[in-house]
Write a protein that holds these residues in place. Structure first.
Motif, mmCIF file in Angstrom:
data_model
loop_
_atom_site.group_PDB
_atom_site.id
_atom_site.type_symbol
_atom_site.label_atom_id
_atom_site.label_comp_id
_atom_site.label_asym_id
_atom_site.label_seq_id
_atom_site.Cartn_x
_atom_site.Cartn_y
_atom_site.Cartn_z
ATOM 1 N N LEU A 152 0.832 -1.207 0.000
ATOM 2 C CA LEU A 152 0.000 0.000 0.000
ATOM 3 C C LEU A 152 0.863 1.253 0.000
ATOM 4 O O LEU A 152 0.600 2.201 -0.751
ATOM 5 C CB LEU A 152 -0.936 -0.014 1.212
ATOM 6 C CG LEU A 152 -2.081 -1.018 1.121
ATOM 7 C CD1 LEU A 152 -2.645 -1.335 2.509
ATOM 8 C CD2 LEU A 152 -3.187 -0.491 0.203
ATOM 9 N N ALA A 153 1.900 1.257 0.812
ATOM 10 C CA ALA A 153 2.788 2.426 0.871
ATOM 11 C C ALA A 153 3.449 2.618 -0.487
ATOM 12 O O ALA A 153 3.555 3.745 -0.980
ATOM 13 C CB ALA A 153 3.820 2.249 1.970
ATOM 14 N N ALA A 154 3.860 1.515 -1.111
ATOM 15 C CA ALA A 154 4.553 1.614 -2.400
ATOM 16 C C ALA A 154 3.638 2.155 -3.502
ATOM 17 O O ALA A 154 4.082 2.857 -4.398
ATOM 18 C CB ALA A 154 5.107 0.245 -2.800
ATOM 19 N N MET A 155 2.350 1.845 -3.431
ATOM 20 C CA MET A 155 1.435 2.354 -4.469
ATOM 21 C C MET A 155 0.951 3.767 -4.146
ATOM 22 O O MET A 155 0.185 4.346 -4.901
ATOM 23 C CB MET A 155 0.259 1.389 -4.705
ATOM 24 C CG MET A 155 -0.728 1.331 -3.564
ATOM 25 S SD MET A 155 -2.261 0.419 -3.975
ATOM 26 C CE MET A 155 -1.729 -1.289 -3.923
ATOM 27 N N GLY A 156 1.377 4.313 -3.035
ATOM 28 C CA GLY A 156 1.044 5.702 -2.706
ATOM 29 C C GLY A 156 -0.222 5.875 -1.901
ATOM 30 O O GLY A 156 -0.753 6.975 -1.793
ATOM 31 N N CYS A 157 -0.717 4.785 -1.303
ATOM 32 C CA CYS A 157 -1.879 4.908 -0.428
ATOM 33 C C CYS A 157 -1.424 5.611 0.861
ATOM 34 O O CYS A 157 -0.524 5.134 1.539
ATOM 35 C CB CYS A 157 -2.445 3.526 -0.116
ATOM 36 S SG CYS A 157 -3.819 3.568 1.049
ATOM 37 N N PRO A 158 -2.027 6.771 1.188
ATOM 38 C CA PRO A 158 -1.464 7.574 2.280
ATOM 39 C C PRO A 158 -1.698 7.012 3.692
ATOM 40 O O PRO A 158 -0.807 7.089 4.528
ATOM 41 C CB PRO A 158 -2.169 8.931 2.123
ATOM 42 C CG PRO A 158 -3.427 8.637 1.379
ATOM 43 C CD PRO A 158 -3.133 7.445 0.504
ATOM 44 N N LEU A 159 -2.883 6.457 3.965
ATOM 45 C CA LEU A 159 -3.234 6.121 5.344
ATOM 46 C C LEU A 159 -3.722 4.689 5.485
ATOM 47 O O LEU A 159 -4.275 4.117 4.537
ATOM 48 C CB LEU A 159 -4.322 7.069 5.861
ATOM 49 C CG LEU A 159 -4.053 8.586 5.815
ATOM 50 C CD1 LEU A 159 -5.278 9.363 6.290
ATOM 51 C CD2 LEU A 159 -2.830 8.941 6.642
ATOM 52 N N GLY A 160 -3.562 4.139 6.678
ATOM 53 C CA GLY A 160 -4.029 2.777 6.923
ATOM 54 C C GLY A 160 -4.429 2.566 8.361
ATOM 55 O O GLY A 160 -4.120 3.361 9.256
ATOM 56 N N GLN A 161 -5.117 1.439 8.555
ATOM 57 C CA GLN A 161 -5.708 1.107 9.850
ATOM 58 C C GLN A 161 -5.799 -0.406 9.897
ATOM 59 O O GLN A 161 -6.115 -1.035 8.889
ATOM 60 C CB GLN A 161 -7.103 1.748 9.872
ATOM 61 C CG GLN A 161 -7.997 1.435 11.013
ATOM 62 C CD GLN A 161 -9.346 2.154 10.871
ATOM 63 O OE1 GLN A 161 -9.643 2.740 9.836
ATOM 64 N NE2 GLN A 161 -10.159 2.093 11.902
ATOM 65 N N GLY A 162 -5.549 -0.984 11.041
ATOM 66 C CA GLY A 162 -5.682 -2.433 11.139
ATOM 67 C C GLY A 162 -4.909 -2.992 12.310
ATOM 68 O O GLY A 162 -4.149 -2.281 12.973
ATOM 69 N N TYR A 163 -5.132 -4.296 12.568
ATOM 70 C CA TYR A 163 -4.520 -4.946 13.718
ATOM 71 C C TYR A 163 -3.001 -4.872 13.673
ATOM 72 O O TYR A 163 -2.346 -4.960 14.710
ATOM 73 C CB TYR A 163 -4.980 -6.409 13.812
ATOM 74 C CG TYR A 163 -6.455 -6.596 14.116
ATOM 75 C CD1 TYR A 163 -7.260 -5.516 14.486
ATOM 76 C CD2 TYR A 163 -7.034 -7.863 14.052
ATOM 77 C CE1 TYR A 163 -8.601 -5.695 14.779
ATOM 78 C CE2 TYR A 163 -8.376 -8.056 14.340
ATOM 79 C CZ TYR A 163 -9.162 -6.972 14.701
ATOM 80 O OH TYR A 163 -10.489 -7.154 14.989
#
Ligand code: C2E
Ligand code: MG
Ligand code: MG
Ligand code: MG
Length: 303
Positions: free
Chosen positions: A256-267
């Motif tokens: 996700l970081a590599a494709m440029g997705c800025p934010l994330g959430q999860g366990y």
């Protein structure tokens, strides 16, 4: 409708259905008491910047500590509260409480965050369709902002497509009013149900949350990967921030970081936390981040 079909079935004797209805009835009465006594708890799950690991927001998630059932999760009572209308007072309580807690985080930690280049923490609050349709909803949001004193920009309302599907005037007017207030609006569980990218130009959406079911398949499905990458790119072009939901593995975060997705959430980052645990998490995650001052060259993310 499904409801009247259910009633018709109820006239015939069905032991399992009857047991279900008794439990429902009991839960409904318990809900009333719980609402009257503010017996619910909010847990807070961190939302982080995937490039830097910085804490950006918390999503408020309601739980119901019950003497016999233990900690009851929202999937067991939100739908019921929606059907009965109890979601209106319950949802108002959630908004008030989340805003108060956020004000306390700001009072304790905004200076420390500012010192390392981080804006004030945001709080994401889930809003169900029934709750959004209530004529008093916008005033409840205004009231929560006013009584807590948080900047409207620190509050994000998470709506599902069930709200946006009904494209009536009221929905458009209320969305515009909320957008003008400065409150953020997120589409939750994007990619499930009837979500459509056209919502992004029809409504003042600032955030899109990609559903966990897409994140699950990232590592082993080329198709899922392409879909998530495409959604992220379109959202970025439209100035909409993306949050990937349900990240459990480091390789998902890295893709996700590599494709440029800025934010994330999860366990992977944290489970929903008690307010006390959230405070500790804030203290441990108020760290310097890399300055965002790279020149926007050709093909760069220019906004
Ligand atoms: P949601 O808004 O999509 O919230 C995300 C759910 O996924 C949460 O479940 C969270 O605990 C869970 N989750 C987060 N990261 C992971 C992960 O990495 N793996 C897995 N397996 N699960 C993860 P939760 O707290 O049980 O809430 C379920 C749903 O209940 C929420 O889905 C939301 O739709 C609803 N809900 C929760 N709180 C409220 C509320 O205050 N008001 C309303 N109207 N709905 C709420
Ligand atoms: Mg949500
Ligand atoms: Mg979600
Ligand atoms: Mg969900």
């Amino acid at each position: 409708s499904a409801k009247s079909a259910g009633k018709r079935q109820w006239c015939h004797y069905q032991p399992s259905l009857q047991a279900g209805l008794v439990a429902r009835h009991e839960l409904n009465e318990n809900l009333d008491t719980a609402i009257a006594e503010s017996a619910f708890r909010l847990y807070y799950q961190p939302i982080v910047d995937l490039a830097t690991g910085a804490l950006v927001a918390f999503e408020a998630l309601v739980r119901w500590p019950h003497d016999r059932r233990g900690m009851v999760l929202p999937d067991e009572f939100i739908a019921l509260a929606e059907e009965s209308g109890q979601i209106v007072p319950l949802g108002a309580w959630v908004l008030e409480r989340a805003a108060q807690e956020t004000a306390a985080w700001h009072a304790a930690g905004s200076a420390a965050r500012a010192a390392v280049g981080l804006p004030p923490l945001r709080v994401n609050v889930n809003v169900s369709a029934r709750q959004f349709r209530d004529p008093g909803f916008v005033d409840v949001v205004r009231g929560a902002i006013r009584s807590s004193g948080i900047p409207p920009q620190s509050l994000v309302l998470e709506l599902t497509e069930s709200v946006l599907m009904r494209r009536d005037d009221r929905v458009h007017t209320d969305m515009r009013t909320l957008g003008d207030l400065g409150v953020g609006i997120a589409i939750d569980d994007f990619g499930t149900g009837y979500s459509s990218l056209s919502y992004l130009r029809e409504f003042p959406i600032s955030i899109l949350k990609i559903d966990k079911s897409f994140i699950d398949g990232l590592g082993h499905s080329q198709q899922q990967y392409a879909l998530v990458e495409g959604i992220t790119r379109i959202a970025d072009t439209l100035g909409v921030q993306v949050i990937a939901e349900g990240i459990e593995h480091p390789d998902q975060r890295d893709l996700l970081a590599a494709m440029g997705c800025p934010l994330g959430q999860g366990y992977l980052f944290a489970r929903p936390l008690t307010p006390e645990q959230a405070r500790t998490f804030i203290e441990e995650h108020t760290l310097p981040v890399a300055p965002l001052n790279e020149p926007a060259g050709p093909g760069g993310h220019g906004g």
